[in-house]
Design a protein around this motif. Structure first.
Motif, PDB file in Angstrom:
ATOM      1  N   HIS A   1     -59.955  11.269 -30.160  1.00 48.17           N
ATOM      2  CA  HIS A   1     -60.259  12.681 -30.441  1.00 48.17           C
ATOM      3  C   HIS A   1     -59.576  13.555 -29.386  1.00 48.17           C
ATOM      4  O   HIS A   1     -60.226  14.233 -28.588  1.00 48.17           O
ATOM      5  CB  HIS A   1     -61.775  12.888 -30.452  1.00 48.17           C
ATOM      6  N   ASN A   2     -58.260  13.517 -29.425  1.00 46.96           N
ATOM      7  CA  ASN A   2     -57.468  14.244 -28.429  1.00 46.96           C
ATOM      8  C   ASN A   2     -57.016  15.581 -28.998  1.00 46.96           C
ATOM      9  O   ASN A   2     -57.295  15.923 -30.153  1.00 46.96           O
ATOM     10  CB  ASN A   2     -56.289  13.387 -27.968  1.00 46.96           C
ATOM     11  N   SER A   3     -56.279  16.337 -28.215  1.00 44.51           N
ATOM     12  CA  SER A   3     -55.922  17.701 -28.612  1.00 44.51           C
ATOM     13  C   SER A   3     -54.880  17.752 -29.727  1.00 44.51           C
ATOM     14  O   SER A   3     -54.829  18.731 -30.482  1.00 44.51           O
ATOM     15  CB  SER A   3     -55.410  18.478 -27.398  1.00 44.51           C
TER      16      SER A   3
ATOM     17  N   ALA B   1     -62.830  22.441 -27.357  1.00 46.06           N
ATOM     18  CA  ALA B   1     -62.494  21.016 -27.345  1.00 46.06           C
ATOM     19  C   ALA B   1     -63.713  20.249 -27.882  1.00 46.06           C
ATOM     20  O   ALA B   1     -64.537  20.811 -28.610  1.00 46.06           O
ATOM     21  CB  ALA B   1     -62.109  20.564 -25.944  1.00 46.06           C
ATOM     22  N   VAL B   2     -63.853  18.987 -27.555  1.00 47.09           N
ATOM     23  CA  VAL B   2     -64.994  18.201 -28.017  1.00 47.09           C
ATOM     24  C   VAL B   2     -65.482  17.286 -26.909  1.00 47.09           C
ATOM     25  O   VAL B   2     -64.769  17.006 -25.945  1.00 47.09           O
ATOM     26  CB  VAL B   2     -64.644  17.329 -29.257  1.00 47.09           C
ATOM     27  N   TYR B   3     -66.700  16.825 -27.056  1.00 53.80           N
ATOM     28  CA  TYR B   3     -67.179  15.676 -26.299  1.00 53.80           C
ATOM     29  C   TYR B   3     -67.933  14.769 -27.257  1.00 53.80           C
ATOM     30  O   TYR B   3     -68.389  15.210 -28.325  1.00 53.80           O
ATOM     31  CB  TYR B   3     -68.043  16.088 -25.102  1.00 53.80           C
TER      32      TYR B   3
ATOM     33  N   LEU C   1     -62.536  10.391 -26.364  1.00 60.48           N
ATOM     34  CA  LEU C   1     -61.467  11.391 -26.291  1.00 60.48           C
ATOM     35  C   LEU C   1     -60.085  10.768 -26.377  1.00 60.48           C
ATOM     36  O   LEU C   1     -59.089  11.484 -26.489  1.00 60.48           O
ATOM     37  CB  LEU C   1     -61.597  12.187 -24.995  1.00 60.48           C
TER      38      LEU C   1
ATOM     39  N   ASN D   1     -56.223  18.383 -33.039  1.00 62.09           N
ATOM     40  CA  ASN D   1     -57.265  19.406 -32.904  1.00 62.09           C
ATOM     41  C   ASN D   1     -58.641  18.768 -32.778  1.00 62.09           C
ATOM     42  O   ASN D   1     -59.636  19.326 -33.245  1.00 62.09           O
ATOM     43  CB  ASN D   1     -57.224  20.411 -34.058  1.00 62.09           C
ATOM     44  N   TYR D   2     -58.679  17.567 -32.186  1.00 63.20           N
ATOM     45  CA  TYR D   2     -59.891  16.875 -31.761  1.00 63.20           C
ATOM     46  C   TYR D   2     -60.695  16.226 -32.886  1.00 63.20           C
ATOM     47  O   TYR D   2     -61.449  15.294 -32.640  1.00 63.20           O
ATOM     48  CB  TYR D   2     -60.813  17.820 -30.968  1.00 63.20           C
TER      49      TYR D   2
ATOM     50  N   HIS E   1     -53.716  10.163 -35.277  1.00 66.12           N
ATOM     51  CA  HIS E   1     -54.291  10.985 -34.221  1.00 66.12           C
ATOM     52  C   HIS E   1     -53.539  10.809 -32.900  1.00 66.12           C
ATOM     53  O   HIS E   1     -53.561  11.703 -32.059  1.00 66.12           O
ATOM     54  CB  HIS E   1     -55.780  10.683 -34.033  1.00 66.12           C
TER      55      HIS E   1
ATOM     56  N   ARG F   1     -68.245  19.963 -31.025  1.00 69.68           N
ATOM     57  CA  ARG F   1     -67.225  20.973 -30.723  1.00 69.68           C
ATOM     58  C   ARG F   1     -67.820  21.898 -29.668  1.00 69.68           C
ATOM     59  O   ARG F   1     -68.765  22.647 -29.926  1.00 69.68           O
ATOM     60  CB  ARG F   1     -66.882  21.752 -31.993  1.00 69.68           C
TER      61      ARG F   1
END
Length: 733
Positions: free
Chosen positions: A220-222, A168-170, A217, A225-226, A299, A163
């Motif tokens: 794990h998109n927006s 966001a995340v990577y 991603l 909430n990732y 997701h 996070r």
């Protein structure tokens, strides 16, 4: 002076904070068992700095990622995969399918010890997505069983999801070396072919796909909430914590550790939504499948997500998900887009990334959900116009079937009560008076059958019915046909035919019996019979092998005539009919071209309602002694049924047909009722009057009026000759 006063104030505040922190630690260390509660999974939460103590960058590209897993600080011992202080292990109730990989998970939420501020806690909601402090790191480790005999595993990869400072995340992926000494950072996506020793000792090759950072991603998109797995309904389950050996509900342990803000009341946790594994046979088929869809699809498939069409979230009511009758079709596996895409490995597959193996357990569950939901078969008056008898296609669970709110009638009719009838598949509804002979619609939801892993009626299932008394089935009818003979190959398999006549569908059950014949003294019983059902065009419409593997196995059990051997086969279906008659053909043969004595049976399950069975026939090879053709028929109802029974041989257009068949008709006790060799020698005029006289004079026929009972027709060859023959029974109403 003022400077000293400020320093003194600071020291007092610092001392106060330390006192509060030690007090919090002391409270946490009190054993809950001493307070009459089960012990928590973990007692305390260890401090850890953000981004794994600032080893991982706060933003992708801020500074280089560690080149090896050991440099990330995620593990204190790579050999044993011992996580570093501050990482908390967890699991999820319904795992995302990852090509059969075995996964281990940890979370590191930054904190410097109690008391915890909001930026050291997860934003908790009982329903929906949790939010995590920037600097939180999720660690997921993947292994694959490479020897199904010994259980040996191969370490594949360890992924870190961070996070970042932007909320966001990577994600980064570390691929394990063959000697397991460390794992190396992957710069991009990679496919690897892995050799697997199967349980039979054979070898297969499985491709494993390592994701790129961009591919991380994709899921794990927006929209979610990732973060995908860490939420109430996925964490609300037991986990055994390696550090303590204690098993506890994870939401309860998270709350005790001060991870959740606001902290949920422990008494509320059992009432929170809970997903289940698709393999959990204690849960309903529907809940298992919806949990799997939530874990694997939601997701993307949700409002605002990149996946169109439906909302896969478990906490969205089923009737609002746009799944039923759009992506999942009632009793139509082939037409259900969700099944077809999740069962695919070509360019139509879902998900489109990192999938090289179909999740067979999930697809079996999805087939069962599609193919065997509960459904209402009939609705009739029960005693008077204020009571309805609602019959289902399987035995129903009394707890769900007797909830009046699960039933709704149109035209302002109210349902005030629902009670079980003496029949386990029938519910009696108390309703406001209905108008006789008027058409109504019954809507039914939330009712389950009695299977350990229950099938559930689809939401808002509608049944149109005419308000009337159940017709009396006093007329005689053909309720069952059976044929037993030696099953061979090619033209010598057993072929059964039947014709349905009437305006509605006919519910029938077709059985192929072999192994259980041995208990009746039959020698050389067919070890593994398989079934095919064809329509009048010859098209294959259903198959059956081991009946307990059928999606509608509970419906089969509830008929009371499920086969005794798991290797025997069943097709239970509702088949279209019309007023002129629709023909069907069932084929019984041995799996793997095996041979032996087999029994084919067709049962009418409609209790005298709906279309009738007009004609039943069986074709196969007639041998000698115990391997002659034996056909059985049951006449049901309260009246006699007039029939013509035929034995056909010379006119069959097959090689090796029986040149001269003889026919016997016997009752259930084995007593001979009638016999015939050449049909013109007995009852010629009576047979011609039926319009069903054989085309060859050497063939046999008997016309008889049969009271309700069991009957047997036996076909032999004159002078012990052998060949392919056909035995038929026609209803002459």
């Amino acid at each position: 002076m003022s400077s000293n006063r400020g320093e003194t104030t600071t020291r007092r505040a610092t001392g106060s904070a330390k006192w509060l922190r030690w007090a919090a630690i002391l409270v946490c260390s009190i054993a809950p068992a001493a307070l009459g509660q089960p012990p928590y999974g973990l007692d305390t939460r260890d401090p850890i700095g953000p981004y794994l103590n600032n080893i991982m960058p706060p933003r992708s590209g801020t500074f280089p990622f560690p080149a090896v897993l050991s440099a990330t600080g995620a593990f204190s011992n790579l050999s044993t995969l011992t996580p570093s202080t501050g990482l908390i292990p967890f699991t999820v109730n319904s795992p995302l399918w990852s090509d059969a990989a075995i996964k281990t998970r940890w979370i590191a939420v930054p904190n410097d010890g109690p008391p915890y501020t909001s930026d050291e806690q997860i934003s908790f909601v009982p329903v929906g997505e949790w939010a995590f402090p920037n600097g939180t790191v999720f660690v997921k480790h993947f292994e694959l069983t490479v020897n199904e005999i010994t259980g040996a595993r191969k370490r594949l990869e360890t992924r870190l999801l961070v996070r970042n400072a932007d909320g966001a995340v990577y994600g980064v992926t570390y691929k394990w070396r063959d000697d397991n000494s460390d794992a190396d950072l992957l710069p991009g996506a990679l496919n690897e072919d892995i050799s697997i020793t199967t349980s039979s000792g054979a070898t297969r090759i499985q491709t494993w796909s390592y994701p790129s950072r961009g591919q991380c991603l994709f899921c794990h998109n927006s929209a979610p909430n990732y973060v995908l797995g860490v939420k109430t309904h996925q964490i609300n389950g037991d986990f055994t914590y390696p550090a303590t050996g204690r098993t506890d509900n994870q939401v309860r342990t998270f709350a005790h550790l001060g991870l959740l803000n606001p902290t949920p009341n422990e008494a509320d946790i059992p009432n929170f939504l809970k997903s289940v594994a698709v393999t959990d046979t204690t849960a309903t088929v529907q809940h298992r499948m919806r949990s799997w869809i939530d874990a694997n699809c939601s997701h993307c498939h949700r409002p605002g997500g990149p996946g169109p069409g439906y909302d896969g979230r478990l906490y969205t009511p089923l009737e609002s998900q746009n799944l039923i009758n759009n992506f999942v079709l009632f009793r139509d596996v082939e037409g259900s887009a969700l099944y077809q895409r999740d069962n695919a490995l070509d360019n139509t597959k879902m998900p489109p990334l990192a999938k090289n193996l179909v999740h067979e357990a999930a697809m079996a569950n999805l087939r069962q959900w599609i193919a065997s939901p509960l459904e209402v078969l009939t609705v009739f008056f029960s005693q008077d116009t204020s009571h309805l008898a609602v019959r289902f296609n399987s035995h129903v669970d009394p707890d769900t079937a007797t909830v009046a709110a699960n039933y709704f009638l149109d035209q302002g009719v109210t349902v005030s009560a629902a009670t079980m009838s003496p029949e386990p598949d029938t519910v009696i509804l108390t309703v406001s008076p209905l108008t006789a002979n008027q058409t109504y619609v019954l809507t039914t939801s939330n009712i389950e059958d009695t299977a350990p892993s229950a099938n559930t009626i689809w939401p808002q299932s509608q049944t149109s019915f005419v308000a009337q008394n159940m017709p009396n089935s006093t007329a005689g009818r053909l309720a069952n046909i059976s044929a037993r003979l030696q099953i061979g190959l090619g033209e010598d398999v057993l072929i059964g035919g039947f014709v349905l006549r009437g305006s509605a569908n006919k519910r029938v059950m077709i059985r192929a019996i072999g192994p259980s014949l041995s208990s009746s003294g039959i020698i050389n019983a067919l070890a593994d019979p398989i079934l095919e059902l064809h329509d009048s065009t010859g098209a294959l419409i259903a198959t059956g092998d081991n009946w307990a593997d059928n999606a509608n196995q509970q419906e089969i059990i509830d008929t009371g005539i499920a086969p005794l051997s798991p290797n025997e086969s069943v097709i239970l279906a509702r088949l279209p009919s019309n007023d002129t008659g629709v023909a069907y053909t069932a084929v019984l043969q041995g799996a793997g071209n095996t041979t032996g004595v087999g029994l084919l049976e067709v049962y009418d399950l409609d209790r005298g309602l709906g279309p009738g069975v007009l004609n039943i026939s069986t074709r196969g090879r007639v041998d000698v002694d115990d391997n002659v053709m034996i056909g059985g028929v049951i006449v049901a109802g309260q009246a006699s049924q007039r029939v013509i029974v035929r034995a056909i041989g010379p006119s069959l257009p097959v090689t090796g047909n029986l040149a001269d068949p003889t026919l016997e008709l016997r009752n259930g006790n084995g007593s001979l009722l009638a016999s015939d060799d050449n049909w013109r020698t007995n009852q010629e005029a009576e047979i011609i009057a039926t319009g069903l006289q054989p085309s060859n004079d050497l063939e046999s026929a008997i016309v008889a009026t049969l009271p309700p009972a069991n009957y047997t027709a036996i076909v032999r060859g004159v002078s012990n000759t052998t060949g392919v023959a056909l035995v038929e029974v026609y209803a002459l109403n």
